[in-house]
Design a protein around this motif. Structure first.
Motif, PDB file in Angstrom:
ATOM      1  N   SER A  62     -14.664  10.096 -22.379  1.00  0.00           N
ATOM      2  CA  SER A  62     -14.466  11.218 -23.290  1.00  0.00           C
ATOM      3  C   SER A  62     -15.685  12.121 -23.224  1.00  0.00           C
ATOM      4  N   GLN A  85     -11.206  11.882 -19.591  1.00  0.00           N
ATOM      5  CA  GLN A  85      -9.815  11.827 -20.028  1.00  0.00           C
ATOM      6  C   GLN A  85      -9.545  12.709 -21.239  1.00  0.00           C
ATOM      7  N   THR A  86     -10.504  12.781 -22.175  1.00  0.00           N
ATOM      8  CA  THR A  86     -10.298  13.495 -23.434  1.00  0.00           C
ATOM      9  C   THR A  86     -11.481  14.402 -23.707  1.00  0.00           C
ATOM     10  N   ILE A  88     -13.183  16.760 -26.508  1.00  0.00           N
ATOM     11  CA  ILE A  88     -13.153  16.779 -27.965  1.00  0.00           C
ATOM     12  C   ILE A  88     -13.945  17.970 -28.498  1.00  0.00           C
ATOM     13  N   ARG A 123      -6.804  15.499 -22.109  1.00  0.00           N
ATOM     14  CA  ARG A 123      -6.274  15.462 -23.466  1.00  0.00           C
ATOM     15  C   ARG A 123      -7.261  16.149 -24.399  1.00  0.00           C
ATOM     16  N   GLY A 125      -8.983  16.671 -28.265  1.00  0.00           N
ATOM     17  CA  GLY A 125      -9.286  15.926 -29.476  1.00  0.00           C
ATOM     18  C   GLY A 125     -10.151  16.727 -30.423  1.00  0.00           C
ATOM     19  N   GLU A 157     -10.977  11.994 -33.250  1.00  0.00           N
ATOM     20  CA  GLU A 157     -12.128  11.110 -33.124  1.00  0.00           C
ATOM     21  C   GLU A 157     -12.773  11.085 -34.506  1.00  0.00           C
ATOM     22  N   GLN A 182      -7.856   7.952 -32.087  1.00  0.00           N
ATOM     23  CA  GLN A 182      -7.993   7.231 -30.826  1.00  0.00           C
ATOM     24  C   GLN A 182      -9.444   6.888 -30.493  1.00  0.00           C
TER      25      GLN A 182
END
Length: 249
Positions: A62, A85-86, A88, A123, A125, A157, A182
């Motif tokens: 992340s 992947q994510t 934020i 993704r 967040g 998060e 997540q």
């Protein structure tokens, strides 16, 4: 015991060390046993980070990057290059959380970024501070109103420490938010707004084990915003406490 991902560490924790020596800092993180990190301030240093992560066997699952009002394509491209992947959004100012209309509008703006993020294979967040929990409308925190307005593709998060500073019973909040959360920022301290009063996980006032039990599959990310001592000692002590209680490095 958490059967989810390995413990991670937010690299904002060691930002001062990184500013002096990226390789040396990541080497120390790896030597503490961490295999997963959350990247910070990476967009302008993608090549450096890519080489260093590979060199020290670290995976940036992340990452934090300012998105609203910024060049999101550049951030998402950098994230994709690192294998993040994510991505934020780490901070939306308090004045955006004081009315339900502003909260709905903020969610709408973040939702607009979802298809762009998806086009880069990442993704989206959001990470809270204290004010999203301090403001309450008809019994619901601003964060919960926000979550209800978000595209289902956007994950949360939860910064567990700032949620507590915001006056919330964090395990109860996690149960209400459910699988939307997540990622967890796992922190400890005296539950005040004084960053330097934060401590190694397990040595402060946070009900850490109850918090973790309330979100058994969320990725645990150790972070200290500040610390009155050696930050690597605090990370080592945090990892020791968490692994002693069933978490996995």
């Amino acid at each position: 015991m958490n059967a989810g991902p390995h413990l991670s560490v937010q690299l904002y924790t060691v930002r001062n060390a990184i500013s002096e020596d990226l390789d040396g800092t990541l080497d120390r993180i790896a030597r503490l046993g961490f295999r997963t990190v959350e990247a910070y301030d990476f967009v302008g240093r993608v090549d450096e980070y890519a080489q260093a992560f590979q060199k020290f066997g670290l995976t940036p699952e992340s990452a934090h990057a300012k998105l609203l009002g910024e060049d999101v394509a550049r951030a998402f491209e950098a994230a994709r290059a690192l294998g993040v992947q994510t991505v934020i959004e780490p901070y939306i100012p308090e004045d955006r959380w004081t009315t339900p209309d502003d909260i709905v509008e903020t969610a709408r703006l973040l939702n607009q970024l979802v298809p762009i993020a998806q086009s880069y294979g990442v993704r989206l967040g959001y990470h809270n501070h204290s004010w999203e929990l301090e403001h309450v409308f008809d019994g619901s925190t601003a964060l919960e109103l926000f979550a209800n307005e978000l595209d289902p593709a956007v994950v949360l998060e939860l910064d567990t420490y700032w949620a507590a500073v915001g006056g919330q019973d964090v395990p109860s909040l996690l149960h209400r938010l459910g699988s939307r959360v997540q990622y967890l920022h796992v922190k400890d301290g005296d539950i005040s707004k004084n960053h330097l009063a934060q401590t190694a996980v397990g040595s402060g006032r946070m009900p850490v084990l109850d918090v973790l039990a309330a979100a058994p599959t969320a990725t645990r990310i150790v972070e200290l915003d500040g610390f009155d001592g050696d930050i690597f000692d605090a990370l080592a002590d945090s990892a020791r406490f968490l692994t002693t209680h069933g978490e996995t490095l």
